[in-house]
Scaffold this active site. Sequence first.
Site, PDB file in Angstrom:
ATOM      1  N   TRP A   1      -5.022  11.330  -6.526  1.00 18.00           N
ATOM      2  CA  TRP A   1      -3.795  11.613  -5.767  1.00 18.00           C
ATOM      3  C   TRP A   1      -3.454  13.101  -5.785  1.00 18.00           C
ATOM      4  CZ3 TRP A   1      -2.973   8.581  -2.092  1.00 18.00           C
ATOM      5  CH2 TRP A   1      -3.201   7.213  -2.211  1.00 18.00           C
TER       6      TRP A   1
ATOM      7  N   ASP B   1       4.799  14.015  -7.884  1.00 15.28           N
ATOM      8  CA  ASP B   1       4.541  12.738  -7.216  1.00 15.28           C
ATOM      9  C   ASP B   1       4.617  11.649  -8.280  1.00 15.28           C
ATOM     10  OD1 ASP B   1       3.556  10.482  -6.032  1.00 15.28           O
ATOM     11  OD2 ASP B   1       1.622  11.348  -5.455  1.00 15.28           O
TER      12      ASP B   1
ATOM     13  N   LYS C   1       4.985   0.821  -5.535  1.00 11.05           N
ATOM     14  CA  LYS C   1       4.367   0.612  -6.845  1.00 11.05           C
ATOM     15  C   LYS C   1       5.412   0.056  -7.821  1.00 11.05           C
ATOM     16  CE  LYS C   1       0.921   2.727  -4.814  1.00 11.05           C
ATOM     17  NZ  LYS C   1       0.675   4.129  -4.880  1.00 11.05           N
TER      18      LYS C   1
HETATM   19  C1  LIG Z   1       0.015   5.057  -3.854  1.00  9.79           C
HETATM   20  C2  LIG Z   1       0.172   6.490  -4.161  1.00  9.79           C
HETATM   21  C3  LIG Z   1       0.263   7.446  -3.128  1.00  9.79           C
HETATM   22  C4  LIG Z   1       0.160   7.090  -1.664  1.00  9.79           C
HETATM   23  O1  LIG Z   1       1.287   6.426  -1.256  1.00  9.79           O
HETATM   24  P1  LIG Z   1       1.568   6.089   0.287  1.00  9.79           P
HETATM   25  O2  LIG Z   1       2.912   5.495   0.216  1.00  9.79           O
HETATM   26  O3  LIG Z   1       0.484   5.127   0.723  1.00  9.79           O
HETATM   27  O4  LIG Z   1       1.509   7.341   1.054  1.00  9.79           O
HETATM   28  C5  LIG Z   1       0.428   8.771  -3.483  1.00  9.79           C
HETATM   29  N1  LIG Z   1       0.516   9.143  -4.771  1.00  9.79           N
HETATM   30  C6  LIG Z   1       0.438   8.246  -5.787  1.00  9.79           C
HETATM   31  C7  LIG Z   1       0.554   8.734  -7.198  1.00  9.79           C
HETATM   32  C8  LIG Z   1       0.275   6.903  -5.503  1.00  9.79           C
HETATM   33  O5  LIG Z   1       0.208   6.014  -6.512  1.00  9.79           O
END
Ligand SMILES: *Cc1c(COP(=O)(O)O)cnc(C)c1O
Length: 360
Positions: free
Chosen positions: A102, A172, A196
């Site tokens: 990511w 993030d 998540k």
């Molecule tokens: C799942 C995830 C993403 C991507 O998320 P989207 O909502 O599909 O854009 C980005 N960063 C992390 C850490 C993730 O777990």
Amino acid sequence: MSRPYNFSAGPAVLPEAVLEQAKAELLDWRGSGMSVMEMSHRGKEFISIAAQAETDLRDLLDIPADYKVLFLQGGATSQFAMAPMNLLRGKTRADYLNTGQWSKKAISEAKRFCQVNVVASSEANNFTTIPPRNEWKCDPEAAYFHYTPNETINGVEFHHIPDVGETPLVVDMSSTLLSRPLDVAKFGVIYAGAQKNIGPAGLTIVIVRDDLIGQTIPGTPSLFDYKAQAENDSMVNTPPTYAWYIAGLVFQWLKAQGGLEAMAQRNQRKAKLLYDAIDQSGFYNSPVDPDCRSWMNVPFTLANAELDKTFLAEAKKAGLLTLSGHRSVGGMRASIYNAMPEEGVKALVDFMQDFARRNG
Ligand SMILES: *Cc1c(COP(=O)(O)O)cnc(C)c1O
């Protein structure tokens, strides 16, 4: 009949009590005669749902008053672009730490907008460690410092907040926000896709410090402008109303569980149970450095990869779903977010021990 345990990395398990409440309110939200899905986002019913969700999130994370909380669309991926669009503020460079899949995606998107300085990377050891702080080559002119506190795919998590001086930290937190208490004041921007650990896909939470907004790069669409969204209560256009409502129910559920301190204790117990079972098995292996193992996403491999398919098939029969690892890592991955009960992790550990006895 009880539901199986779902270890999906995302979209992921929601608290059963939340699903039950949503079901009870599906056709008629609290006497309004409407489903939340059918309401105007400008009506007093939805405005009250939205405001309550923000209040509860602020309570849970103890968010200081000089931070805006935004409820946006576009997923965490949209923030890979919105972060540079909003945060460069006349500068041309940004620092990024590369600790996994990511981080890499955030880096490649940021390169569309600015000069990216990758301060350090753990790619050489397959993203199983965090590069030591004394090896980071930070740029004093960086507009911000971006990292990924929990790498959902690689299972690497920071158990501390790094010190990078005055440079605003941008994070993030898609797969770790709300898993434990957080000192929000240490960050410039915190963002997370909801699917998540927060709620359904389609909602993206952004927590941003006031002094960082209002200086977008030229050409930034109003939808992508933190300031425009903040001034319009995240309603520059129609927000993801139903996902916002469900996230609000999750916030109330978290409060009823005792808040984030209680969740942290529960999450730590769950993770310890699973990692101990892996480490003591002689059959399973965790590739991740014990100092930075994730509480939320636990990748592991079997002694013999030819048994992977049998493991997954038997797990499914035992009511343990979605344990397949990410294609870039292989093996298995158990995601054990807030909504995964301790009984679910115990059931997984029992199954793993039995499987190892029969196949080891
Ligand atoms: C799942 C995830 C993403 C991507 O998320 P989207 O909502 O599909 O854009 C980005 N960063 C992390 C850490 C993730 O777990």
